[in-house]
Structures are given as C-alpha cells and as structure tokens.
Design an enzyme around this catalytic site. Sequence first.
Site, PDB file in Angstrom:
ATOM      1  N   CYS A  62      35.973  40.457  38.282  1.00  0.00           N
ATOM      2  CA  CYS A  62      34.954  40.010  39.231  1.00  0.00           C
ATOM      3  C   CYS A  62      35.510  39.746  40.612  1.00  0.00           C
ATOM      4  O   CYS A  62      34.937  40.246  41.587  1.00  0.00           O
ATOM      5  CB  CYS A  62      34.290  38.833  38.772  1.00  0.00           C
ATOM      6  SG  CYS A  62      33.376  39.250  37.048  1.00  0.00           S
ATOM      7  N   THR A  63      36.807  39.393  40.681  1.00  0.00           N
ATOM      8  CA  THR A  63      37.522  39.075  42.036  1.00  0.00           C
ATOM      9  C   THR A  63      37.496  40.473  42.564  1.00  0.00           C
ATOM     10  O   THR A  63      37.297  40.603  43.750  1.00  0.00           O
ATOM     11  CB  THR A  63      38.566  38.283  41.696  1.00  0.00           C
ATOM     12  OG1 THR A  63      38.199  37.082  41.187  1.00  0.00           O
ATOM     13  CG2 THR A  63      39.259  38.307  43.071  1.00  0.00           C
TER      14      THR A  63
END
Length: 171
Positions: A62-63
């Site tokens: 997600c980062t």
Amino acid sequence: MSADRGVSADQGVSSDQGARLAAGDRAPSLSLKGTDGPVDLAALSGRRVVIYFFPKAFSPVCTDQVCSYRDELPAIAAADALVYGVSPDPVDELSRFADQFDLGHALLSDPDATVAKRWGAWGPKTVNGQAMVGLLRSTFVVGPDGTVESADYEVDGRTDATTQLAGLSAR
C-alpha cells in the site's frame, strides 16, 4: 479484522460485495471524509477522477502504491485528472500516513467499506494462502460526465499508478 483488512472466510462472514463495475457504467456515489476534508464525487462533475482503493495504510505494498501516485501527480495533473485513495483506515491514521510520505493527494476513509462494496472493491480474496473477505485493491477512472472510463480489480499496487497514467494519457 486482520492487518490486511479482511476476515477469515471460515468465520462465516458474508462477502456482501457489490457488482463489479465496467467501463460505461455510471459511477456509484462516493462521499467520504478524508485527509483534506470531505469529498463528494458529485461535486467533482466535469473533472476526470482516478479513485484507487487500498487495504491498509503503512503496509508495504500500500505504501508503494500511494507513493507511486504521489510520484505521478504532475503527469496525472497534466492529463487534467484528480486522484483520491480510499482505505478502511480512520482519517487520523490516513493523515499520519499522508504526512509521513508527503503524498500531495487526499486519502479518504471508508471504515465500514460501504463505498468499497458499492464499487465492487470488497469481496473474497486470498492473503498469504488464507481465504478471507476484504478490500480488493482496485482502481477506477471516472470521466467528466460521471461514467466509469475504466475499472481495474485486484491491481498490482507497485505498478498501478503507471498503468493508470498510461490509460489517462491515451484518452
């Protein structure tokens, strides 16, 4: 709920997923609180909007995904589009995430997955070999007239922004 924003399929929880969207469909409503205040898709009529759903702030993929959108923001803006990320995380967590990575675009909180379900971005998935129900990493481009121009499900978070940008540039 696990860190991957899902529940084990053997817990007897219904997927309660909505129908998947396709190009040409009318975009469902979206009105959520976010890191830059409330956002209502209807108020963005006349603009092209990229909306991506991601499971969990601060998780590795997600980062990578949100930072890749950050890195592509100038090109996305040049394509005359706005971008919003949607996650089940609370607004305060998303604000810390956005601040830490200097994202430059708003992240929206969908804590009960109501919007994700409406957009077909909630359903069965497998994480680390375990079947569960949760947020499906998905990305949509909504045209200025409110119709879905593209709907991509179970996208690769590491390449999603680049893929979407190529599609925006081709329009």
